[in-house]
Design a protein around this motif. Structure first.
Motif, PDB file in Angstrom:
ATOM      1  N   SER A   1      24.680  45.012  33.866  1.00 33.30           N
ATOM      2  CA  SER A   1      23.821  45.459  35.214  1.00 33.30           C
ATOM      3  C   SER A   1      23.395  44.094  35.892  1.00 33.30           C
ATOM      4  N   ASP A   2      24.260  43.089  35.688  1.00 33.52           N
ATOM      5  CA  ASP A   2      23.630  41.752  36.062  1.00 33.52           C
ATOM      6  C   ASP A   2      23.987  41.584  37.403  1.00 33.52           C
ATOM      7  N   PRO A   3      22.969  41.002  38.306  1.00 36.94           N
ATOM      8  CA  PRO A   3      23.129  40.612  39.780  1.00 36.94           C
ATOM      9  C   PRO A   3      24.305  39.836  39.840  1.00 36.94           C
ATOM     10  N   VAL A   4      24.784  39.737  41.296  1.00 31.38           N
ATOM     11  CA  VAL A   4      25.860  38.953  41.379  1.00 31.38           C
ATOM     12  C   VAL A   4      25.631  37.565  41.145  1.00 31.38           C
ATOM     13  N   GLU A   5      24.579  37.142  41.443  1.00 24.99           N
ATOM     14  CA  GLU A   5      24.187  35.753  41.196  1.00 24.99           C
ATOM     15  C   GLU A   5      24.369  35.049  39.725  1.00 24.99           C
ATOM     16  N   THR A   6      24.367  35.994  38.710  1.00 20.41           N
ATOM     17  CA  THR A   6      24.264  35.538  37.337  1.00 20.41           C
ATOM     18  C   THR A   6      25.531  36.490  36.514  1.00 20.41           C
ATOM     19  N   GLY A   7      26.097  37.070  37.275  1.00 16.32           N
ATOM     20  CA  GLY A   7      27.080  38.014  36.689  1.00 16.32           C
ATOM     21  C   GLY A   7      28.034  37.410  35.688  1.00 16.32           C
ATOM     22  N   SER A   8      28.494  37.714  34.657  1.00 17.77           N
ATOM     23  CA  SER A   8      29.377  37.031  33.765  1.00 17.77           C
ATOM     24  C   SER A   8      30.771  37.589  34.264  1.00 17.77           C
ATOM     25  N   ILE A   9      31.681  36.207  34.515  1.00 13.31           N
ATOM     26  CA  ILE A   9      32.912  36.049  34.957  1.00 13.31           C
ATOM     27  C   ILE A   9      33.941  36.858  33.972  1.00 13.31           C
ATOM     28  N   ASP A  10      33.614  36.803  32.716  1.00 11.59           N
ATOM     29  CA  ASP A  10      34.377  37.542  31.710  1.00 11.59           C
ATOM     30  C   ASP A  10      34.215  39.006  31.847  1.00 11.59           C
ATOM     31  N   ASP A  11      32.982  39.509  32.324  1.00 10.46           N
ATOM     32  CA  ASP A  11      32.745  40.783  32.090  1.00 10.46           C
ATOM     33  C   ASP A  11      33.394  41.510  33.522  1.00 10.46           C
ATOM     34  N   TRP A  12      33.315  40.640  34.564  1.00 13.91           N
ATOM     35  CA  TRP A  12      34.142  41.114  35.938  1.00 13.91           C
ATOM     36  C   TRP A  12      35.525  41.310  35.727  1.00 13.91           C
ATOM     37  N   GLN A  13      36.080  40.303  34.946  1.00 10.92           N
ATOM     38  CA  GLN A  13      37.388  40.246  34.632  1.00 10.92           C
ATOM     39  C   GLN A  13      37.920  41.348  33.991  1.00 10.92           C
ATOM     40  N   ALA A  14      37.100  41.695  32.654  1.00 13.51           N
ATOM     41  CA  ALA A  14      37.464  42.861  31.994  1.00 13.51           C
ATOM     42  C   ALA A  14      37.284  43.962  32.850  1.00 13.51           C
ATOM     43  N   MET A  15      36.334  44.367  33.604  1.00 12.64           N
ATOM     44  CA  MET A  15      36.458  45.571  34.497  1.00 12.64           C
ATOM     45  C   MET A  15      37.445  45.609  35.490  1.00 12.64           C
ATOM     46  N   TYR A  16      37.950  44.516  35.938  1.00  9.29           N
ATOM     47  CA  TYR A  16      39.001  44.667  36.865  1.00  9.29           C
ATOM     48  C   TYR A  16      40.369  45.000  36.190  1.00  9.29           C
TER      49      TYR A  16
END
Length: 258
Positions: free
Chosen positions: A95-110
């Motif tokens: 539940s990180d903000p966009v500013e500090t969000g993990s690229i790996d987590d975003w990739q996994a969700m996508y």
């Protein structure tokens, strides 16, 4: 017996994300309604237990992997006609903000919420078309319709799932394939929030704190089966579901008996 069953015989569905939560509940309810079901997930032990309980066919596969999906499609289509694919595999991470969000987590969700839906749907569209009465069901989320702080990666992924549903429906107009989107709000399942917060039970529990009756996996599965069993000329384009305590993404009544 539904109109679909009475006019077309036994129908066969492929359910991804079937090892727990809304996927497992959908398998149970479809089997109870007389459908043949192929239950798909990564966890063999949970799938085997579900298959023993319901009589569904179990196929272990990860929808984020091309090779797994290719094998899945081959196994499914070799086993008979396919009338519905239920894209339920998905999930949120962090539940990180966009500013500090993990690229790996975003990739996994996508990968799971968008590309997983794309892989499975693309692979099964020829079989759905051949069945003469096909259904593509995409489980999105209210997060795919309204943004909220700390949800950027999940919101972006679920917007992607919604766009697949909306675009595919336009592209298949005139063909005998319905495209159905179910967008749940607050649903309390055993694993969703626990997985989102890396197993932190306190954070997971806080999501539902004070909410007397969040939706359940069975609530969503009931809706899924209802949409699939309408006469085939009826398409439920979009069903948004929330508990009565949740008026909107940011408006939740807590500590109120309902």
């Amino acid at each position: 017996m539904t109109e679909n069953e009475s006019t077309t015989g036994t129908r066969r569905a492929v359910v991804t994300g079937a090892s727990s939560g809304m996927g497992a509940s959908s398998v149970r309810k479809l089997r109870a309604a007389g459908w043949e079901v192929v239950a798909v997930a990564r966890r063999a032990d949970k799938l085997e237990s579900l298959a023993a309980e319901t009589g569904a066919q179990a196929i272990v596969a990860d929808v984020t992997k091309d090779g797994d999906v290719e094998r899945l499609i081959a196994d499914v289509t070799a086993g008979g006609p396919v009338h519905a694919v239920l894209n339920i595999a998905g999930g949120a991470i962090g539940s990180d903000p966009v500013e500090t969000g993990s690229i790996d987590d975003w990739q996994a969700m996508y990968d799971v919420n968008v590309l997983g839906v794309l892989r499975v749907t693309q692979g099964l569209l020829p079989a759905l078309r051949e069945s003469g009465q096909g259904d593509v069901l995409i489980l999105s989320s209210t997060a795919g319709r309204v943004s909220y702080e700390g949800g950027g990666g999940y919101v972006a992924a679920k917007h992607g799932a919604t766009v697949i549903a909306e675009t595919l429906r336009l592209e298949l107009a005139g063909e005998p394939i319905r495209v159905i989107e179910i967008a749940p709000g607050m649903v309390a399942t055993d694993e969703f929030s626990l997985n989102r917060f890396g197993g932190d039970t306190a954070k997971a529990a806080k999501v539902y704190e004070g909410v007397e009756k969040p939706l359940t996996a069975d609530d969503i599965a009931d809706a899924i089966v209802w949409t699939l069993t309408r006469p085939h000329h009826v398409n439920i384009d979009l069903m948004v579901m929330r508990p009565i305590a949740q008026a909107a993404q940011h408006k939740v009544a807590r500590g109120v008996g309902l």
